[in-house]
Structure formats: structure tokens, C-alpha cells
Design an enzyme around this catalytic site. Structure first.
Site, short mmCIF file in Angstrom:
data_model
loop_
_atom_site.label_atom_id
_atom_site.label_comp_id
_atom_site.label_asym_id
_atom_site.label_seq_id
_atom_site.Cartn_x
_atom_site.Cartn_y
_atom_site.Cartn_z
N CYS A 253 0.83 -1.21 0.00
CA CYS A 253 0.00 0.00 0.00
C CYS A 253 0.87 1.27 0.00
O CYS A 253 1.51 1.57 -0.99
CB CYS A 253 -0.97 -0.05 1.17
SG CYS A 253 -2.42 1.01 0.94
N HIS A 343 -3.75 -5.16 0.22
CA HIS A 343 -3.50 -5.61 1.59
C HIS A 343 -3.56 -7.14 1.68
O HIS A 343 -4.63 -7.71 1.89
CB HIS A 343 -4.53 -5.00 2.54
CG HIS A 343 -4.38 -3.54 2.75
ND1 HIS A 343 -4.10 -2.97 3.97
CD2 HIS A 343 -4.42 -2.51 1.88
CE1 HIS A 343 -4.02 -1.66 3.85
NE2 HIS A 343 -4.20 -1.35 2.58
N GLU A 345 -2.66 -9.05 4.03
CA GLU A 345 -3.00 -9.58 5.37
C GLU A 345 -4.49 -9.76 5.54
O GLU A 345 -4.95 -10.67 6.21
CB GLU A 345 -2.43 -8.67 6.46
CG GLU A 345 -3.25 -7.45 6.81
CD GLU A 345 -3.31 -6.43 5.71
OE1 GLU A 345 -4.30 -5.67 5.63
OE2 GLU A 345 -2.35 -6.36 4.92
#
Length: 369
Positions: A253, A343, A345
Site C-alpha cells: 500500500c 492488503h 494480510e
């Protein structure tokens, strides 16, 4: 009776509704999130600092709030806009309602029937400054002028406002295989956890960590996190020294944007950004499409038609967004440094991109050999 409230955009558009969460007034950049799940992770994502977030899903708050899902120590959104707040909380992990949570955190919100109209307006006109006002006592024209006096996101240096001020360590789960220096620009709690699951001992450092402080932890790899603000405000000298030292690097990001600038590329403001958990991204190397989680209003300007030269050797765009063809990933062709705009995660899902943490471990393993 619910307290009346108004959402005022800088171009003069006004939406009337009812107060939700804390009452008062707030200002920020008006953006929308298309996720149908994960509102608690959204609220606590530091990348939303100084933004008013509108949820496009019609019902918000159904599963309440728990103490396990926050991505950081507090709620970061400047304001919150929903269509229809849940009247009942139903989840075995819930400890309180979302309304109570927003009040507890002092987050001013509004419930409006026109979130679809708001989203279409932002898609046509672009993200813009806005304000939420509970039971305003002044004319709308005066509120519009106040909104126009709020700072813009362009030129905003915000990472230092959300990052840790002191280093801390997230220990490896099981055997320690690698040591990672993670520079916190607004890091989400799940990110070091995903690395710890893979045997990484993660040293989380403040946003202004120097090259010497990064190298003092003797890292096998360096990581740059997500975060808020304009990437053009960040000094890329430290990352350039990391790349010159040929230390394995991974960024996501905001970290992707800083990597791009360190390579000599520029960044620009997207019209309305990508925010949600349903963005299609294609890996240009394999053609595989991943559904991914996003939260960004800026992007890297890089050539999509093949490799380009950088001070650290040839690089290429590794991933592109299938909605608007913007850059979603970069990598050096020697394989020691890479980044993605989304992202991986993704605590609230999807998990298509979790393999990127494995790739980072593979890069570090090759460097150790």
C-alpha cells in the site's frame, strides 16, 4: 427521536440524516468503502486517518464490536456514514454495539438513506472534503465554507501521526527463521502477525526510523507498511539506502508508493480511490486474478508495457487493477525487492494474496544462502 444531522460536501451537496455514534462535528476527505464485511477492521485501519468513510453495504453493525478484531489501538476514521444501522447485535463474540463503540471512541457519524446517491456522486466528482454536523445551528452555506477551509489530502504528511513512537517486537510463532525490520507508517496488527506465523521475528519501528536504526536489528528483510497521506511528502532516502545495500524488501500500500518513488517513479491522486475487499487484481507474470482488499487514494505512475530502468537495476509492474488498469505492484527483476498496492494480510478477507508473505520469506531465504 433521533438527533438530526447533515453531511456536507465541499461542492455544496448536502445529505440529511440522523446522528450515529458520537454527536458533534467532524471534517475529513469523503470516501466510500465497498466491503460487505470487516467494518471493525476498516474503522481501526490507520490508513483512514482524516477520512470520513461511507459504507456502501446497506446494513452496518449487525455483528456488533468485539475485542479481537481491531487492527490498531483505536478508531482512526474522522467520521462514519451508514445507510441503515443494525437495530440488534447478533454475534457470540460481540461485547457492545457499533453505535456504542463509536460513541466511546468519539467518532461522529450519520445515518442517511442516500448512501448510493453519495457513492455515485463521489464516483462522478471524485473524493472531496466533507463535514458531518449534528443538529447544526448555522445555515448550510456557512457549513460549506467551513468544509472548504479543511485541509486537503494532497500534500498531507500523516504517517508520523499514526505510527508507533517506540519500537516493539512481535515474536515469531514457533521457530524463528527470519528477522524483519518493519517500518510502521500506519501498520495494521494482522500484518506482523502474518509474518510471525511464518517464523519471522518482527521489529516494528517508528515511521522516521533511520537506515542505521533499521540495520541495527540485523534484519533479513525490510518491510514498509500501509499508511495515510500523500506519498510525495515522504523522504525516500532511507529506503534507497536499503535498496543499495541489497537487503530484501517488501512493501504494501503506502509502502508500494514509497518503493515506486524510491525507484524514480512519481505518484498521483486517484479520482476516488480503491477501498473495499472485492478489487480484482491480475498478476501480469501468470495471468492469475486475485480478489483483494484495498485502501488507497494514491497510486504509482509506472509503464505497463514492460521493464523499465531504475538506479537498482531493471524493474517492472507486477500487478494491475482490472477495473482501471492502475499499478498494483512493482518488483525488481533480480527478485530481491517487491511491493503490492493492496492488503495481503486482509483480516476480514479475502485471502487470495496471502502467498505474498511466503514470497517475502523465499526472498529472505535466498539472500541467506
Amino acid at each position: 427521536m433521533n438527533t438530526p444531522a447533515v453531511l456536507v460536501l465541499e461542492d455544496g451537496r448536502v445529505f440529511h440524516g440522523s446522528a450515529y455514534g458520537a454527536e458533534g462535528e467532524t471534517f475529513g476527505e469523503m470516501v466510500f468503502n465497498t466491503g460487505m464485511t470487516g467494518y471493525q477492521e476498516t474503522l481501526t485501519d490507520p490508513s483512514y486517518h482524516r477520512q470520513i468513510v461511507a459504507m456502501t453495504a446497506p446494513h452496518i453493525g449487525n455483528t456488533g464490536v468485539n475485542d479481537e478484531d481491531p487492527e490498531s489501538r483505536r478508531v482512526w476514521v474522522a467520521g462514519y456514514v451508514v445507510r441503515e444501522p443494525s437495530r440488534v447485535v447478533s454475534n457470540w463474540r460481540a461485547t457492545r454495539s457499533l453505535d456504542d463503540y463509536l460513541k466511546e471512541q468519539g467518532v461522529v457519524g450519520i445515518a442517511i438513506p442516500g448512501t448510493r446517491a453519495l457513492t455515485r456522486h463521489l464516483r462522478e466528482r471524485g473524493a472531496m472534503r466533507a463535514g458531518i454536523f449534528t443538529a447544526p445551528a448555522t445555515p448550510v452555506e456557512d457549513l460549506v465554507e467551513r468544509v472548504r477551509q479543511a485541509p486537503r489530502m494532497e500534500g498531507a504528511a500523516l504517517a508520523g501521526e499514526v505510527a508507533t513512537t517506540e519500537p516493539y517486537v512481535v515474536p515469531a510463532i514457533g521457530e524463528r527463521r527470519f528477522t524483519v525490520a518493519a517500518v510502521d507508517l500506519g501498520i495494521k496488527g494482522m500484518t506482523p502477525h502474518r509474518m510471525a506465523e511464518r517464523g519471522c521475528e518482527v521489529h516494528v519501528l517508528p515511521a522516521d526510523a533511520t537506515f542505521e536504526q533499521i540495520m541495527a536489528v540485523e534484519p533479513d528483510g525490510v518491510f514498509l507498511s500501509n499508511g495515510p497521506g500523500d506519498p510525495a511528502t515522504v523522504d525516500v532516502t532511507t529506503l534507497r539506502r536499503v535498496l543499495e545495500a541489497k537487503v530484501p524488501f517488501f512493501g504494501i500500500c503506502f509502502g508500494n508508493q514509497i518503493f515506486g518513488r524510491a525507484l524514480g517513479l512519481s505518484t498521483y491522486k486517484l479520482r476516488y480511490g480503491h477501498r473495499g475487499v472485492n478489487q480484482p487484481v491480475q498478476d501480469v507474470r501468470t495471468g492469475k486474478v486475485e480478489i483483494s482488499a484495498h485502501n488507497h487514494g494514491f497510486a504509482v505512475d509506472a509503464p505497463l508495457d514492460g521493464p523499465f530502468e531504475t538506479p537498482y537495476g531493471p524493474a517492472e509492474v507486477s500487478h494491475v487493477n482490472l477495473n482501471d488498469r492502475c499499478v498494483e505492484g512493482l518488483r525488481l527483476l533480480d527478485g530481491r525487492a517487491f511491493s503490492v498496492q493492496y492488503h495481503p494480510e486482509a483480516a476480514a478477507g479475502p485471502h487470495d494474496a496471502a502467498y505474498l508473505f511466503d514470497e517475502f520469506c523465499e526472498v529472505m531465504s535466498r539472500a541467506q544462502a
